[in-house]
Design an enzyme around this catalytic site. Structure first.
Site, PDB file in Angstrom:
ATOM      1  N   ASP A   1       0.884  -1.012  -0.104  1.00  0.00           N
ATOM      2  CA  ASP A   1      -0.039   0.006  -0.129  1.00  0.00           C
ATOM      3  C   ASP A   1       0.775   1.259   0.057  1.00  0.00           C
ATOM      4  O   ASP A   1       0.459   2.274  -0.795  1.00  0.00           O
ATOM      5  CB  ASP A   1      -1.089  -0.074   1.072  1.00  0.00           C
ATOM      6  CG  ASP A   1      -1.665  -1.410   1.422  1.00  0.00           C
ATOM      7  OD1 ASP A   1      -2.522  -1.524   0.453  1.00  0.00           O
ATOM      8  OD2 ASP A   1      -1.354  -2.084   2.445  1.00  0.00           O
TER       9      ASP A   1
ATOM     10  N   HIS B   1      -4.526  -3.562   6.392  1.00  0.00           N
ATOM     11  CA  HIS B   1      -4.282  -3.690   4.933  1.00  0.00           C
ATOM     12  C   HIS B   1      -5.702  -4.017   4.413  1.00  0.00           C
ATOM     13  O   HIS B   1      -6.015  -5.301   4.220  1.00  0.00           O
ATOM     14  CB  HIS B   1      -3.295  -5.018   4.613  1.00  0.00           C
ATOM     15  CG  HIS B   1      -3.392  -5.411   3.473  1.00  0.00           C
ATOM     16  ND1 HIS B   1      -2.798  -4.436   2.276  1.00  0.00           N
ATOM     17  CD2 HIS B   1      -3.840  -6.318   2.491  1.00  0.00           C
ATOM     18  CE1 HIS B   1      -3.090  -5.057   1.208  1.00  0.00           C
ATOM     19  NE2 HIS B   1      -3.790  -6.125   1.391  1.00  0.00           N
TER      20      HIS B   1
HETATM   21  P1  NAX Z   1      -2.194 -17.916  -4.501  1.00  0.00           P
HETATM   22  O1  NAX Z   1      -3.563 -18.548  -4.354  1.00  0.00           O
HETATM   23  O2  NAX Z   1      -1.494 -17.854  -5.895  1.00  0.00           O
HETATM   24  O3  NAX Z   1      -1.027 -18.782  -3.726  1.00  0.00           O
HETATM   25  C1  NAX Z   1      -1.283 -19.137  -2.292  1.00  0.00           C
HETATM   26  C2  NAX Z   1      -0.556 -20.460  -1.973  1.00  0.00           C
HETATM   27  O4  NAX Z   1      -0.673 -20.911  -0.726  1.00  0.00           O
HETATM   28  C3  NAX Z   1      -1.074 -21.776  -2.785  1.00  0.00           C
HETATM   29  O5  NAX Z   1      -0.244 -22.358  -3.564  1.00  0.00           O
HETATM   30  C4  NAX Z   1      -1.647 -22.646  -1.543  1.00  0.00           C
HETATM   31  O6  NAX Z   1      -1.581 -24.025  -1.706  1.00  0.00           O
HETATM   32  C5  NAX Z   1      -0.725 -22.236  -0.263  1.00  0.00           C
HETATM   33  N1  NAX Z   1      -1.387 -22.495   0.909  1.00  0.00           N
HETATM   34  C6  NAX Z   1      -2.728 -22.020   1.299  1.00  0.00           C
HETATM   35  N2  NAX Z   1      -2.780 -22.388   2.606  1.00  0.00           N
HETATM   36  C7  NAX Z   1      -1.465 -22.748   3.058  1.00  0.00           C
HETATM   37  C8  NAX Z   1      -1.083 -23.368   4.309  1.00  0.00           C
HETATM   38  N3  NAX Z   1      -1.795 -23.397   5.370  1.00  0.00           N
HETATM   39  N4  NAX Z   1       0.303 -23.549   4.369  1.00  0.00           N
HETATM   40  C9  NAX Z   1       1.249 -23.515   3.096  1.00  0.00           C
HETATM   41  N5  NAX Z   1       0.706 -23.091   2.042  1.00  0.00           N
HETATM   42  C10 NAX Z   1      -0.656 -22.726   1.929  1.00  0.00           C
HETATM   43  O7  NAX Z   1      -2.111 -16.738  -3.753  1.00  0.00           O
HETATM   44  P2  NAX Z   1      -1.059 -15.408  -3.902  1.00  0.00           P
HETATM   45  O8  NAX Z   1      -1.552 -14.619  -5.140  1.00  0.00           O
HETATM   46  O9  NAX Z   1       0.237 -15.762  -3.955  1.00  0.00           O
HETATM   47  O10 NAX Z   1      -1.391 -14.408  -2.502  1.00  0.00           O
HETATM   48  C11 NAX Z   1      -1.169 -15.096  -1.242  1.00  0.00           C
HETATM   49  C12 NAX Z   1      -1.835 -14.336  -0.178  1.00  0.00           C
HETATM   50  O11 NAX Z   1      -1.427 -13.054  -0.131  1.00  0.00           O
HETATM   51  C13 NAX Z   1      -3.335 -14.320  -0.290  1.00  0.00           C
HETATM   52  O12 NAX Z   1      -3.994 -14.523   0.885  1.00  0.00           O
HETATM   53  C14 NAX Z   1      -3.646 -12.713  -0.830  1.00  0.00           C
HETATM   54  O13 NAX Z   1      -4.937 -12.245  -0.402  1.00  0.00           O
HETATM   55  C15 NAX Z   1      -2.507 -12.029   0.038  1.00  0.00           C
HETATM   56  N6  NAX Z   1      -2.216 -10.597  -0.292  1.00  0.00           N
HETATM   57  C16 NAX Z   1      -1.812  -9.969   0.459  1.00  0.00           C
HETATM   58  C17 NAX Z   1      -1.267  -8.607   0.438  1.00  0.00           C
HETATM   59  C18 NAX Z   1      -0.689  -7.720   1.299  1.00  0.00           C
HETATM   60  O14 NAX Z   1      -0.407  -6.549   0.794  1.00  0.00           O
HETATM   61  N7  NAX Z   1      -0.848  -7.654   2.675  1.00  0.00           N
HETATM   62  C19 NAX Z   1      -1.237  -8.308  -1.109  1.00  0.00           C
HETATM   63  C20 NAX Z   1      -0.917  -9.420  -2.254  1.00  0.00           C
HETATM   64  C21 NAX Z   1      -2.118 -10.472  -1.677  1.00  0.00           C
HETATM   65  O15 NAX Z   1      -3.526 -10.126  -2.207  1.00  0.00           O
END
Ligand code: NAX
Length: 366
Positions: free
Chosen positions: A159, A187
């Site tokens: 952000d 966030h």
């Molecule tokens: P993706 O869905 O592409 O990847 C997430 C990965 O995490 C998947 O491969 C899944 O198998 C794995 N996963 C899920 N639960 C797990 C666990 N308990 N242990 C280990 N692995 C696990 O998502 P992606 O685009 O990489 O985003 C990841 C996270 O970041 C999401 O929750 C998203 O909302 C969050 N974000 C946060 C942001 C921030 O500024 N704080 C911005 C970017 C993003 O939106």
């Protein structure tokens, strides 16, 4: 060559990690002379995909990439790690309310907090990215009784960077000409991007932009930038999130430039009147591997209203997961009592700087 540091990453086969891991291995996060061991963690179903990512990392032949290990559980994956990047989270499914999302993730982050407590290096630095990031960080931290709450942070640097980029664009300058943007709070769309302390070429930004543009266009656009990107790309921010993770961890471990302010989601110690016990994005400076809240900034009536709105949302999120927050860590999270006294020479005969020196005491340390 230095000894390698261990960096654990959850969600390592996901979209953000597909940018992040390559940046870390290239030395962008820990420095160009710091070898790294990547401890990559995924859900059991995603291990094959993770193996593919590991092969690609190997194929880059990064000189700083010492070892890659793959894990389908956090207990093994966090073993002895110095840095833990909690990127993986359960995404919001169809028909899922925000409170359902908070609750399913609460279980995941409670387990991760316990695993960090039991298996990570005692000095581990944790950054939570998986959403809802602030509340997930709170849950992880509350489940790690033997670690300091100040070892946990959540990502609001994306952000911060978004705001910096947009202001640069508006003023016709580059991002490096802009300093001291602040993101306050959650966030989420209630976050408050504050330009009242920002400068463009060292001159106050508010004197160079139109207040109506700032309030009616800039603020909502930063708040809603995630959705704007999903709409345009059909996918959520990934490369920019990876860059923000690198920036936040780089500053935390290597320091900020003299005088520079960055935004980090950290446990509130009551600064700026924000209730203690929630993870809130504050203006910070980092040095010696620690962060400190920047105090004494003026908060206008307009800013106070925005701060209160995002604070209330965080308190509400906290109330949804209250039953999952162990009582034993409540006191440590409501009273950060550790006191930093460093950077001064204390003589055995009691001479030297007086204890009242305003630079000696503060309550934000690692
Ligand atoms: P993706 O869905 O592409 O990847 C997430 C990965 O995490 C998947 O491969 C899944 O198998 C794995 N996963 C899920 N639960 C797990 C666990 N308990 N242990 C280990 N692995 C696990 O998502 P992606 O685009 O990489 O985003 C990841 C996270 O970041 C999401 O929750 C998203 O909302 C969050 N974000 C946060 C942001 C921030 O500024 N704080 C911005 C970017 C993003 O939106």
């Amino acid at each position: 060559m230095r000894r390698p540091v261990r960096i654990a990453v959850t969600g390592a086969a996901g979209a953000i990690s597909y940018s992040l891991l390559f940046k870390i291995a290239a030395g962008e996060m820990m420095g160009r002379d710091q070898p790294v061991i990547l401890q990559l963690i995924e859900l059991p179903d995603a291990m094959e995909s993770l193996r593919g990512v590991a092969m690609e990392l190997e194929d880059c032949a990064y000189p700083l990439l010492h070892t890659i290990t793959l894990h389908d559980n956090v207990e093994e994956g966090f073993s002895n790690c110095h840095f833990a990047l909690l990127v993986g989270a359960r995404p919001r499914g169809p028909g899922m309310e925000r409170s359902d999302l908070i609750e399913v993730n609460a279980e995941i982050f409670a387990r991760q907090g316990k695993a960090l407590n039991d298996f990570a290096n005692r000095d581990v630095k944790v950054l939570v990215t998986g959403n809802p990031a602030n509340t997930n960080a709170l849950i992880a931290s509350r489940n790690a009784p033997d670690l300091s709450p100040s070892q946990f942070t959540c990502l609001t640097r994306l952000d911060h960077n978004r705001a910096r980029g947009m202001l640069a664009s508006q003023c016709g300058v580059t991002a490096r000409d802009i300093q001291n943007i602040i993101i306050w709070g959650n966030h989420s769309p209630t976050q408050y991007p504050d330009l009242h302390h920002a400068t463009v070429f060292g001159v106050p930004a508010m004197g160079q932009i139109d207040t109506a543009w700032y309030r009616d266009q800039f603020i909502p656009r930063v708040q809603e930038r995630g959705s704007e990107i999903i709409k345009a790309r059909g996918l959520s921010s990934a490369a920019s999130a990876a860059q923000a993770i690198v920036d936040q961890m780089h500053n935390w471990s290597q320091g900020t430039d003299p005088g520079e302010i960055v935004s980090m989601g950290i446990l509130s110690d009551g600064s700026y009147g924000i209730q203690k016990g929630v993870f809130f994005s504050f203006p910070v400076r980092c040095n010696y591997g620690r962060y400190q809240i920047v105090h004494g900034l003026d908060i206008s009536d307009f800013s106070r209203k925005q701060l209160t709105a995002t604070e209330l949302e965080l308190l509400e999120e906290k109330s949804v997961v209250e039953h999952l927050l162990p009582k034993e860590t409540e006191a440590s999270h409501m009273n950060l009592t550790i006191c930093l006294k460093s950077g001064v020479t204390l003589y055995a005969d009691g001479s030297g700087p007086s204890a009242e020196s305003k630079f000696m005491n503060n309550n934000r340390v690692l």
